[in-house]
Scaffold this active site. Structure first.
Site, mmCIF file in Angstrom:
data_model
loop_
_atom_site.group_PDB
_atom_site.id
_atom_site.type_symbol
_atom_site.label_atom_id
_atom_site.label_comp_id
_atom_site.label_asym_id
_atom_site.label_seq_id
_atom_site.Cartn_x
_atom_site.Cartn_y
_atom_site.Cartn_z
ATOM 1 N N ILE A 180 0.864 -1.308 0.028
ATOM 2 C CA ILE A 180 0.169 -0.020 -0.156
ATOM 3 C C ILE A 180 0.932 1.354 -0.126
ATOM 4 C CG2 ILE A 180 -1.820 -1.140 1.242
ATOM 5 C CD1 ILE A 180 -0.883 0.510 3.749
ATOM 6 N N VAL A 278 5.982 2.828 -0.522
ATOM 7 C CA VAL A 278 5.455 1.714 -0.311
ATOM 8 C C VAL A 278 5.760 0.755 0.869
ATOM 9 C CG1 VAL A 278 4.914 -0.330 -1.906
ATOM 10 C CG2 VAL A 278 5.845 1.698 -2.982
ATOM 11 N N SER A 279 4.454 0.494 1.444
ATOM 12 C CA SER A 279 4.555 -0.158 2.812
ATOM 13 C C SER A 279 3.960 -1.579 2.693
ATOM 14 C CB SER A 279 3.790 0.505 3.793
ATOM 15 O OG SER A 279 3.615 -0.074 4.979
ATOM 16 N N PRO A 280 4.381 -2.617 3.244
ATOM 17 C CA PRO A 280 3.953 -3.863 3.138
ATOM 18 C C PRO A 280 2.800 -3.916 4.382
ATOM 19 C CG PRO A 280 5.693 -3.857 4.506
ATOM 20 C CD PRO A 280 5.658 -2.376 4.147
ATOM 21 N N ASP A 391 5.575 3.174 9.232
ATOM 22 C CA ASP A 391 6.249 1.703 9.192
ATOM 23 C C ASP A 391 7.095 1.931 10.412
ATOM 24 O OD1 ASP A 391 4.975 0.622 7.056
ATOM 25 O OD2 ASP A 391 6.594 1.319 6.054
#
Ligand code: NAG
Ligand code: NAG
Length: 715
Positions: A180, A278-280, A391
């Site tokens: 995301i 972009v983060s997981p 994050d």
């Protein structure tokens, strides 16, 4: 290689060039892959990534590796290396090249060796040398530096020794539900017309390069999918290669059926690309205690709780595993998908060092409808940098999106180095927290000269970039590079890969529009609002030059910080002593007698400090099964997902410590007689480092785990 053989290769190369001129395609390439351990000090060294001094290592979950791929068309050689590290610094690459030179003369140089960090945030830091990047690790950590340099070098040497004729294929596919955007408000400041061209606010495409030997043996694979390896959050203290590292292990285990992790011949990399925003953590940001959504600037009501993102799992381990498995399965589908096209054509490489502060470019400003001449600024970090991200939130009360400054912090900043009027003007929307470009005490805080690097493999263009491009910045760079190829006749639309965090690290690169919003990524775009504008022009020039067969000047050499008096405040290991009336390796707590799939068995040993020897290529632990011929067979090491090695100091004064080894039994376990082993080294008080080992009592592994056994017996 003897000289006759060398001569033959040379002739083959020349023949290839002639053949290419005639038929426009290569019969094959020469390909070698190699993997080596880069695990450094797993205890008492702060991890690189979250900038959190509290996040000191205290053990190991997944070993970190360097994965090298050598490709050669008989004339030109190119090396791509993906390393399970937060990033790569100029000093690391320089040291690797020096070591390679000792064995291979000028075969491997700055021009043909591209080293990319995966960006895991759970590996020991202190190897970067620039003051800012080594600040949270209390300066330079030689053990981290040596482990990374030796591992990278060894992986390239192994690839070199394994070179065989082979073919390369390229393919891509979409992976949903694994990433995301963590700064969507900044993304939304990009022009609407540009955003309308894309369905998502992060890239969903995985690009895959496949390497197959001429005899059809599978050699290796590189996958590029944009995602931060921050599934393991900033409370994690066990060294880990995170989601991308685990995906690589899963792929390698599938291909290397009977090898231990890191020991097989097939090498799989999941390398970094435009992962800047972009983060997981796919559940998105939420408030720590209430679980409520955070504010638009990622704060929570009353400021008493943190705002951070997590998911998709119930804890960080499950989240790491879910994201890793998604990437692995997509990559395996692509591998077996039969959709790949063969890469043909010559290999070419180009490299140039660039002093960012001296660069200019033309920028078309939508609001004024005119071109402006823009320049790179002296490096500086904005206020929002200190806020961290969702994050990993920062330690001070800074908010993301800060575009005004605070007098108290300015006073502290000016004590270090105050930005000039020119700096303030140049950085525009960014209120300067640290004027790193002006901070020279005790040595350089952030690089001013970066490595820019492009490799062309037929119609595949790999652009090695010195930092973290955001989603839209990456899209613009790919378009800019494609536009350079359109000016020439190419047979196919090229596949452009952005290889992230290569060679030097210069933080983030946002679009100028995202920069205005000053999220963490904008605040960390260190050469100012037009960092990207400069790169768009520069990489287009690099690709034009490569296609025209032009060579470029090498550019200004970055300083070799190794020559500075590097500050190092990490204390060495002084000595170890065992617990009273015990020996090193004594098992203090044995595993349960019977266990099965899903159960975690644990043993505790009298230990030495793991920094005495990081066991590169080896292991601090072994899970062993008794074979039919009464010999013990290793079934898992400390590099496996199912095992954990935790190290605890029990007395600082006495220098005594313990190792806690655990193994979560996998579903496909072979029932039988098992034991846990611990290997380590202790530092004797009168000098010297000595190995020791210990084993637990045997235990029985049965086909059912305790939860199912209970149901079976008591239902
Ligand atoms: C990190 O993950 C753990 C669960 O694995 C969770 O308890 C903790 O709150 C998380 N912390 C942050 C800052 O994300
Ligand atoms: C475009 O120009 C306006 C007016 O000079 C300025 O405020 C804005 O920051 C510029 N945009 C970018 C992206 O530089």
């Amino acid at each position: 290689m003897d000289s006759a053989l060398l001569w033959k290769f040379h002739c083959l190369g020349t023949l290839c060039v002639i053949l290419t001129a005639i038929c426009g395609a290569y019969a094959s390439y020469n390909i070698g892959v190699g993997i080596a351990d880069t695990t450094g000090p797993v205890a008492e060294v702060v991890f690189m990534g979250y900038a959190r001094p509290e996040q000191k290592g205290s053990g190991l979950h997944l070993r970190t590796f360097s994965r090298a791929f050598i490709i050669d068309d008989g004339v030109q050689r190119f090396v791509f290396v993906s390393v399970d590290s937060a990033m790569i610094g100029h000093g690391v690459r320089l040291a690797v090249l020096k070591k390679l030179e000792a064995r291979f003369d000028d075969t491997y140089t700055e021009t043909n060796v591209m080293i990319s960090g995966t960006h895991t945030h759970s590996a020991p830091g202190g190897y970067m040398m620039d003051v800012l990047f080594d600040l949270t690790t209390f300066g330079f950590v030689k053990e981290s530096f040596n482990a990374i340099v030796n591992g990278i070098t060894k992986s390239i040497e192994r690839a070199h020794d394994a070179v065989v004729p082979g073919r390369i294929f390229v393919t891509k596919g979409e992976l949903m539900g694994a990433n995301i955007n963590r700064s969507p408000t900044a993304y939304l400041n990009n022009p609407a017309a540009e955003r309308a061209k894309y369905e998502h606010n992060v890239d969903k495409t995985m690009i895959q390069l496949q390497f197959i030997a001429a005899d059809d043996r599978s050699l290796g694979v590189i996958n590029w999918f944009p995602v931060h390896p921050t599934s393991m959050n900033n409370t994690n203290k066990l060294v880990s290669s995170d989601n991308v590292g685990y995906a690589a292990i899963l792929f390698e285990k599938t291909m290397n059926k009977n090898s231990m992790v890191g020991k097989g011949t097939f090498v799989a990399a999941f390398a970094s690309t435009n992962l800047g925003d972009v983060s997981p953590n796919t559940e998105g940001p939420k408030c720590e205690f209430t679980g409520q959504p955070c504010s638009g600037v990622d704060t929570c009501p009353g400021n008493h709780e943190m705002c951070f993102a997590s998911g998709p799992g119930k804890d960080m381990y499950e989240s790491t595993s879910i994201i890793a498995n998604k990437m692995f399965k997509k990559a395996l589908d692509l591998w077996h998908g039969g959709t790949a096209t063969e890469v043909t054509g010559p290999i070419r490489v180009i490299h140039q060092y660039v002093r960012m502060t001296e660069q200019t470019a033309q920028f078309y400003n939508e609001s004024t409808k005119s071109f402006e001449e823009v320049t790179g600024c002296l490096p500086a970090m904005g206020y929002s940098f200190a806020a961290g991200t969702t994050d990993g939130p920062g330690s001070f009360s800074f908010q993301q999106g800060t575009t005004t400054s605070n007098p108290l912090w300015n006073a502290i900043r000016d004590f270090l180095a105050s930005p000039s009027e020119e700096d303030v003007r140049c950085h525009g929307a960014k209120p300067i927290l640290l004027a790193t470009g002006r901070m020279v005490f005790p040595y350089s805080w952030q690089p001013q000269i970066v490595s820019t690097h492009v490799a062309l493999l037929g119609d595949v263009i790999i652009a090695g970039v010195p930092g973290e491009f955001t989603t839209m910045a990456g899209r613009r760079l790919r378009d800019s590079i494609k536009s350079a190829t359109l000016q020439r006749e190419t047979r196919e639309e090229p596949v452009v890969v952005i290889a992230g965090l290569c060679n030097t690290y210069s933080d983030y690169i946002t679009t100028p529009e995202e920069y205005q919003i000053q999220r963490y990524e904008g605040a960390s775009t260190i050469y100012g609002p037009h960092t990207l504008t400069i790169y768009l022009k520069h990489y287009k020039d690099l690709v034009s030059s490569i296609l025209a067969g032009k060579s470029l000047l090498p550019g200004p050499l970055p300083p070799d910080l190794f020559l500075s008096n590097l500050i190092s405040l990490v204390t060495p290991v002084l000595f170890d002593t065992p617990k009273w009336r015990h020996e090193f390796g004594d098992c203090l707590q044995h595993p349960v007698k019977v266990a099965g799939p899903g159960d975690t068995v644990t043993a505790r040993f009298v230990a030495g400090h793991p920094r005495n020897n990081p066991m590169a290529g080896g292991s601090f632990l072994f899970v062993e099964r008794l074979g039919n011929d009464e010999t013990w067979i290793t079934v898992a090491t400390d590099a496996d997902w199912e095992t954990k090695f935790v190290w605890k100091r029990t007395s600082i004064v006495l220098g005594s410590s313990q190792a806690i080894i655990s193994w979560t039994i996998p579903d496909d376990v072979e029932p039988g007689e098992y034991r846990l082993r611990h290997n380590g080294h202790y530092r004797y008080i009168l000098g010297g480092i000595y190995p020791y080992q210990g084993v637990s009592k045997h235990f029985e592994v049965v086909a059912f785990g305790s939860s199912r056994r209970k149901r079976y017996y008591f239902a």
